[in-house]
Design an enzyme around this catalytic site. Structure first.
Site, mmCIF file in Angstrom:
data_model
loop_
_atom_site.group_PDB
_atom_site.id
_atom_site.type_symbol
_atom_site.label_atom_id
_atom_site.label_comp_id
_atom_site.label_asym_id
_atom_site.label_seq_id
_atom_site.Cartn_x
_atom_site.Cartn_y
_atom_site.Cartn_z
ATOM 1 N N ASP A 52 6.119 -15.171 -16.641
ATOM 2 C CA ASP A 52 6.120 -16.649 -16.670
ATOM 3 C C ASP A 52 7.056 -17.269 -17.657
ATOM 4 O O ASP A 52 7.545 -18.469 -17.515
ATOM 5 C CB ASP A 52 4.741 -17.225 -16.457
ATOM 6 C CG ASP A 52 4.390 -16.911 -15.182
ATOM 7 O OD1 ASP A 52 5.093 -17.348 -14.373
ATOM 8 O OD2 ASP A 52 3.054 -16.936 -14.853
ATOM 9 N N GLU A 79 2.588 -18.277 -22.003
ATOM 10 C CA GLU A 79 3.629 -18.259 -21.210
ATOM 11 C C GLU A 79 4.239 -19.288 -20.626
ATOM 12 O O GLU A 79 4.734 -19.342 -19.606
ATOM 13 C CB GLU A 79 2.741 -17.418 -19.856
ATOM 14 C CG GLU A 79 1.570 -18.008 -19.215
ATOM 15 C CD GLU A 79 1.015 -17.421 -18.006
ATOM 16 O OE1 GLU A 79 1.536 -16.624 -17.534
ATOM 17 O OE2 GLU A 79 -0.143 -17.618 -17.706
ATOM 18 N N CYS A 122 1.653 -8.850 -22.189
ATOM 19 C CA CYS A 122 1.142 -8.384 -20.938
ATOM 20 C C CYS A 122 2.310 -8.430 -20.038
ATOM 21 O O CYS A 122 2.015 -8.111 -19.030
ATOM 22 C CB CYS A 122 -0.099 -8.826 -20.594
ATOM 23 S SG CYS A 122 -0.427 -10.465 -20.372
ATOM 24 N N HIS A 165 0.584 -1.341 -0.032
ATOM 25 C CA HIS A 165 0.007 0.099 0.032
ATOM 26 C C HIS A 165 0.923 1.265 -0.055
ATOM 27 O O HIS A 165 0.700 2.249 -0.720
ATOM 28 C CB HIS A 165 -0.920 -0.031 1.268
ATOM 29 C CG HIS A 165 -2.221 -0.956 1.040
ATOM 30 N ND1 HIS A 165 -2.908 -1.420 2.300
ATOM 31 C CD2 HIS A 165 -2.508 -1.400 0.123
ATOM 32 C CE1 HIS A 165 -3.594 -1.819 1.623
ATOM 33 N NE2 HIS A 165 -3.707 -2.219 0.546
HETATM 34 C C1 PEP Z 1 3.165 -12.923 -17.170
HETATM 35 O O1 PEP Z 1 3.305 -14.046 -16.572
HETATM 36 O O2 PEP Z 1 3.887 -12.198 -17.728
HETATM 37 C C2 PEP Z 1 1.884 -12.247 -16.610
HETATM 38 C C3 PEP Z 1 1.482 -11.256 -17.210
HETATM 39 O O3 PEP Z 1 1.061 -12.685 -15.622
HETATM 40 P P1 PEP Z 1 1.709 -12.621 -14.123
HETATM 41 O O4 PEP Z 1 2.555 -11.660 -13.809
HETATM 42 O O5 PEP Z 1 0.182 -12.307 -13.163
HETATM 43 O O6 PEP Z 1 1.866 -14.061 -13.529
HETATM 44 MG MG MG Z 2 1.793 -15.401 -15.675
#
Ligand code: PEP
Ligand code: MG
Length: 570
Positions: A454, A430, A501, A187
């Site tokens: 990942d 991933e 992402c 936070h």
């Molecule tokens: C990732 O694995 O790149 C991802 C975006 O998801 P997280 O970081 O939530 O595992």
């Molecule tokens: Mg992930």
């Protein structure tokens, strides 16, 4: 003297230290005045606490934002829990004064939260301690330091930055923040970033080392602080501070621009979020959509599963905030480093390789279908929601999820509830398996989004949270880059959109490669939106292609990173 910590909120702050030490909340002299009278005192203190917190939330809402005010409202909700209240009354029945009852029960909850592995749950411990101390202060009639009265150029040094402390903070009087505890997603870090105050967290023994009035520089970009700097160090940091302000101001011109490269080729630039409040921030950040809504946060910080109505409300709210823009919502990615206590998942020897994400959900169809139904229904309004499946390793998983989705559609038809019949279903790419069979998965998916966090972990067989093997955790490794290239190529071949992402989407060094390979969408954290747009603007297709060819001819991560860093600043 240099103090090392965690870089939690960017920028440089210079000033004089103001140490906020914990108040002496000593109630050893308070005599027990009988059951009824102590319960009345407790009740009065709870009401006073609620009034004060409500007033603080209002001020925070006006000065900082809705999301930050929600943290305080969350405290009122936490304290309204009848179970917590009855435990305090029980302690009073057993002979404790109101202060002792508050202390014992809050400390018990704080210790319980602090012992949990999940970071978000651990943050609850900070909230409960804050509640305890403020309730004790009300009971004992102690008034705290008014941070709004501090002189300009104060660098706040505290054990932790509690939500209630932030009410008095403003950029006019606070130059920076330094705390002894807290991680990047705590936070404290969220609040510091929202206030745009430089912050370094987790500096061990800061309150022992720093005295009131000491000269202090906080470098929130590098994660370090300089105690009693000499003149030339101060001058150097003043220059860096000016450069930081200039960089941030220069990025503002990108807020309302399209995301195009120097040749005019258009890309989509989306934001990653974890809550409805963050969707508001994303909408204002210049993001053109949501590329990843991590729904597991909806499941955390509670004691039971969010039902279909609660989930529907959240998904629909995000969909509305982003009306006319795409919203990619990832289904529950539980397990690995994201524990949800009340699901009672077994402890596993290899949690990252275990019963998690889509694997867990497919084995708990009654739980998964609640989420799928909520997503289908929320899609009916703006028709901008897409469903994304995490940790897919094989075609069977996509088919099984689609089968459950079809069952949900049949149920909703039978119940006469509106939903998005054509909702798109894509996958996170991933895992190495997904990268190797990207061509097969592309036939079953409406879109891909590459999760490099990942993908790097699994391709390199390196735990993303283990500092000892951190040097291997590099997206610049040729194996990871080839995997990314393979996924994008398979998507292009199949004619489906492909985004990214994972954190790598915001890495300026990787932009030329991703653009050359044909990535359609970059999804980054809210604070990286403008930076990423500016990076994309800089590249011409021809040059990006040359750089990509050169980089992919190199055989080591260090070689690739070194070459790309030089090419980017060229
Ligand atoms: C990732 O694995 O790149 C991802 C975006 O998801 P997280 O970081 O939530 O595992
Ligand atoms: Mg992930």
């Amino acid at each position: 003297m240099i103090l090392q910590g965690i870089a939690a909120s960017g920028g440089v702050g210079l000033g004089r230290a103001v140490c906020v030490r914990e108040e002496k909340l000593d109630y050893s002299g308070v005599a027990y005045s009988g059951k009824e009278s102590e319960k009345d005192r407790l009740q009065a203190a709870l009401e006073e606490f609620e009034d004060r917190t409500d007033a603080m939330a209002k001020r925070i809402r006006e000065r900082v934002g809705e999301k930050e005010a929600e943290i305080l409202i969350g405290q009122i909700t936490m304290l309204a829990d009848p179970f917590m209240h009855s435990q305090m009354e029980e302690a009073i029945d057993n002979g404790s004064c109101a202060e002792a009852a508050v202390d014992a029960i809050c400390t018990m909850y704080a210790d319980m939260f602090a012992g949990v592995e999940d970071e978000l749950m651990r943050q609850r411990a900070t909230d409960v301690r804050d509640i305890r101390d403020r309730l004790l202060a009300v009971l004992l009639g102690v008034t705290g330091v008014d941070l709004s009265q501090l002189p300009a150029g104060s660098v706040l040094v505290a054990r932790d930055l509690t939500p209630s402390m932030t009410v008095g903070l403003s950029r006019e009087n606070i130059a920076g923040i330094l705390t002894e505890v807290g991680g990047r997603t705590s936070h404290s870090a969220i609040l510091a970033r929202a206030l745009e105050l430089p912050a370094v967290l987790s500096v061990p023994k800061a309150l022992d080392l720093i005295k009131d009035g000491d000269g202090l520089i906080v470098d929130g970009s590098e994660g370090k602080a300089i105690l009693n700097p000499d003149e030339s160090t101060r001058a150097g940091y003043l220059k860096r501070q000016q450069e930081f302000f200039a960089r941030r101001a220069a990025l503002e011109v990108y807020r309302d621009r399209a995301t195009v490269d120097a040749d005019g080729k258009v890309y989509h630039l989306y934001a990653n979020i974890g809550s409805v409040a963050e969707a508001e921030a994303a909408a204002q950040s210049g993001a053109e959509g949501i590329g990843l809504f991590r729904t597991e946060f909806l499941f955390m910080n509670r004691t039971s599963l969010p039902d279909e109505g609660v989930q529907y409300e959240a998904y629909q709210a995000v969909s509305k905030i982003m009306a006319g823009k795409e919203v990619i919502i990832r289904t529950l990615d539980v397990g690995g480093d994201k524990a949800i206590e009340y699901l009672g998942m077994d402890k596993e020897d290899n949690p990252f390789l275990g019963h998690r994400a889509i694997r867990y959900c497919l084995d708990r169809p009654e739980l998964y279908k609640v989420q799928l139904r909520a997503l289908l229904r929320a899609g009916a309004g703006e028709k901008n929601i897409k469903i994304m499946l995490p940790l897919v390793t094989c075609v069977e998983e996509v088919r099984a999820a689609r089968e459950l989705l079809d069952q949900c559609k049949d149920e909703l038809d039978a119940e006469g509830l509106p939903y998005d019949r054509d909702i798109k279903v894509g996958i996170m790419a991933e895992t190495p398996s997904a990268a190797l069979i990207a061509d097969l998965l592309a036939k079953e998916s409406d879109f891909f989004s590459i999760g490099t966090n990942d993908l790097t972990q699994y391709t390199m067989a390196v735990d993303r949270g283990n500092a000892k093997v951190e040097k291997l955790y590099k997206t610049f490794q040729p194996s990871v880059l080839r995997s990314i290239r393979n996924v994008i190529a398979a998507a292009k071949e199949a004619g489906i959109p492909v985004g990214m992402c994972g954190e790598a989407a915001a890495d300026p060094c990787l932009a030329p490669l991703l653009m050359t390979w044909g990535l359609d969408e970059f999804s980054v954290s809210i604070s990286s939106v403008l930076d990423t747009r500016a990076n994309i603007h800089r590249w011409r297709g021809e040059k990006a292609k040359r750089v990509t060819q050169e980089a992919m001819g190199l055989s080591t991560a260090a070689g690739v990173e070194g070459y790309l860093s030089a090419a980017v600043s060229d």
